[in-house]
Design a protein around this motif. Structure first.
Motif, PDB file in Angstrom:
ATOM      1  N   VAL A 371       0.839  -1.206   0.000  1.00  0.00           N
ATOM      2  CA  VAL A 371       0.000   0.000   0.000  1.00  0.00           C
ATOM      3  C   VAL A 371       0.870   1.250   0.000  1.00  0.00           C
ATOM      4  N   ALA A 372       1.909   1.266   0.838  1.00  0.00           N
ATOM      5  CA  ALA A 372       2.765   2.448   0.925  1.00  0.00           C
ATOM      6  C   ALA A 372       3.494   2.724  -0.384  1.00  0.00           C
ATOM      7  N   ARG A 373       3.866   1.681  -1.087  1.00  0.00           N
ATOM      8  CA  ARG A 373       4.613   1.852  -2.328  1.00  0.00           C
ATOM      9  C   ARG A 373       3.721   2.248  -3.497  1.00  0.00           C
ATOM     10  N   ARG A 374       2.582   1.585  -3.634  1.00  0.00           N
ATOM     11  CA  ARG A 374       1.769   1.763  -4.839  1.00  0.00           C
ATOM     12  C   ARG A 374       0.624   2.734  -4.673  1.00  0.00           C
ATOM     13  N   TYR A 375       0.114   2.864  -3.451  1.00  0.00           N
ATOM     14  CA  TYR A 375      -1.127   3.618  -3.293  1.00  0.00           C
ATOM     15  C   TYR A 375      -1.005   4.763  -2.294  1.00  0.00           C
ATOM     16  N   ASN A 376       0.222   5.276  -2.105  1.00  0.00           N
ATOM     17  CA  ASN A 376       0.344   6.515  -1.356  1.00  0.00           C
ATOM     18  C   ASN A 376      -0.232   7.641  -2.212  1.00  0.00           C
ATOM     19  N   TRP A 377      -0.706   8.706  -1.568  1.00  0.00           N
ATOM     20  CA  TRP A 377      -1.426   9.743  -2.310  1.00  0.00           C
ATOM     21  C   TRP A 377      -0.525  10.509  -3.275  1.00  0.00           C
ATOM     22  N   THR A 378       0.727  10.656  -2.973  1.00  0.00           N
ATOM     23  CA  THR A 378       1.621  11.343  -3.909  1.00  0.00           C
ATOM     24  C   THR A 378       1.681  10.596  -5.233  1.00  0.00           C
ATOM     25  N   ALA A 379       1.842   9.281  -5.174  1.00  0.00           N
ATOM     26  CA  ALA A 379       1.916   8.475  -6.389  1.00  0.00           C
ATOM     27  C   ALA A 379       0.585   8.454  -7.121  1.00  0.00           C
ATOM     28  N   VAL A 380      -0.509   8.259  -6.385  1.00  0.00           N
ATOM     29  CA  VAL A 380      -1.830   8.158  -7.022  1.00  0.00           C
ATOM     30  C   VAL A 380      -2.230   9.481  -7.664  1.00  0.00           C
ATOM     31  N   LEU A 381      -2.012  10.593  -6.958  1.00  0.00           N
ATOM     32  CA  LEU A 381      -2.384  11.889  -7.520  1.00  0.00           C
ATOM     33  C   LEU A 381      -1.549  12.201  -8.757  1.00  0.00           C
TER      34      LEU A 381
END
Length: 394
Positions: A371-381
């Protein structure tokens, strides 16, 4: 960018994965400096489509929200005739499919607002795929329309009007590779698309032990969070937990912490095993997950599955259905969960988790890293902003 989200229901009081995803996207984009608005109806309940909220404008967490009345009341008699046909695996035919879509909260003022809004925004973003606000709305200005389908492998996804809306959009924003594979199977050649997913903050402090004390849990527990209906395989969760506790377990019975609402009630044999928590706040849900041996999500109708991520962040591994490509993909890529195909496999997994705390801990750590690698908000945004710019040519 100037963006308008279109969804049939919007607001913090609205329950549903797609609705939560849209609200999260809108609020995060607004906080990042984009000009964001949401166009929606006055409905709260997607079973009745009754106008429960007043029409008009408001601002919610930096997002301008414009509500429009549903103008075609729900035809309950039509729904009662059509649903058994779909449940039997039969087709409604072209006229029936169109009638089904038009029985999902049509708002002529909303469609007019979409047409008026399109020239002044960079993109219109519609979700989820199956309701009139998307099927009819995305057809108003398909060149500006991006659909966030939150697609499931179900009868509605095969309706001709639905597929025409998806094929005709400027692009699709998908949650997982598995959802994209499903879209390709259903639609054939896909319109331009990007996989983005949902975003999560690191979990706040959770108190599993405090939850166990508050609810006087004296044995191992499994957690279910979601709608209690057959479409989410909640009946299968009840069946597996009952069979495990009554016959298959080598380590005694377990409790089921059931969160959420819905029409499906446990049978008499399961009731003593179920701790019915009903609707709970987000913090209480995380505490319940932290108090549990595992999160059990046997739904096959998923395009992402927020509760898997919430469980990993709270410190809980996942047990999912082997027949759900999305949740199985998450578990395979993360190492944070196990998929099962029947009650016997379920029993083996639960017994193993109860016997091996170190294995459980390794699964939790793997899930959290995922979750921390793929779905942190910086990456998702970043993926979301890039997807919108690329798909509409800005």
């Amino acid at each position: 960018m100037r963006l308008a989200f279109v969804t049939p229901r919007y607001g913090a009081e609205i329950l549903g994965g797609a609705e939560t995803q849209v609200r999260d996207y809108a609020e995060r984009l607004a906080a990042a400096g984009h000009d964001v608005e949401a166009l929606t109806t006055c409905a709260v309940d997607h079973h009745t489509w009754r106008n429960a909220l007043p029409p008009g404008e408001s601002v919610a967490t930096g997002v301008r929200v414009r509500r429009f009345a549903v103008t075609r009341p729900r035809d309950h008699a039509l729904a009662a005739r059509q649903q058994p046909v779909l449940d039997a695996g039969l087709c409604l035919g072209p006229e029936g499919e169109r009638a089904w879509v038009e029985n999902t909260g049509v708002s002529e003022p909303l469609l007019e607002a979409i047409a008026a809004t399109a020239p002044r925004v960079d993109a219109l973003l519609f979700a989820p795929y199956l309701f009139a606000s998307t099927v009819l709305g995305a057809a108003v200005r398909p060149d500006r329309s991006l659909v966030i389908p939150c697609l499931h492998d179900e009868a509605y996804a095969r309706f001709a009007p639905v597929q025409a809306a998806l094929r005709g959009a400027a692009g699709l924003i998908l949650n997982t590779e598995a959802e994209r594979d499903l879209a390709a199977r259903l639609l054939g050649e896909l319109p331009p698309n990007r996989v983005v997913g949902e975003g999560f903050e690191p979990a706040a402090a959770v108190d599993g032990e405090g939850f166990r004390r508050r609810h006087r849990l004296d044995r191992d527990a499994l957690a279910y969070a979601g709608r209690r209906e057959r479409g989410k395989n909640y009946h299968l969760v009840l069946e597996y937990v009952t069979l495990y506790s009554r016959a298959l377990s080598r380590r005694g019975p377990v409790r089921l912490l059931a969160m959420g609402g819905g029409p499906l009630q446990p049978p008499e044999s399961a009731r003593p095993l179920v701790c019915d928590l009903g609707f709970v706040g987000h913090g209480e849900m995380l505490d319940a997950l932290a108090a549990s041996l595992a999160s059990v999500q046997l739904s096959r109708m998923e395009s992402f599955s927020r509760v898997l991520m919430e469980g990993w962040l709270a410190g809980t591994p996942a047990i999912v259905d082997a027949g759900c490509p999305v949740t199985r993909e998450h578990c395979a890529q993360s190492g944070g969960g196990v998929w099962v195909g029947d009650a016997e496999e379920f029993a083996e997994v639960v017994d193993r988790l109860r016997a091996d705390p170190e294995l459980r801990g390794r699964m939790v750590d793997a899930g959290r890293r995922y979750v921390a690698r793929r779905y942190n908000w910086t990456a998702v945004l970043g993926r979301l902003e890039a997807a919108v710019r690329e798909l509409v040519g800005n």
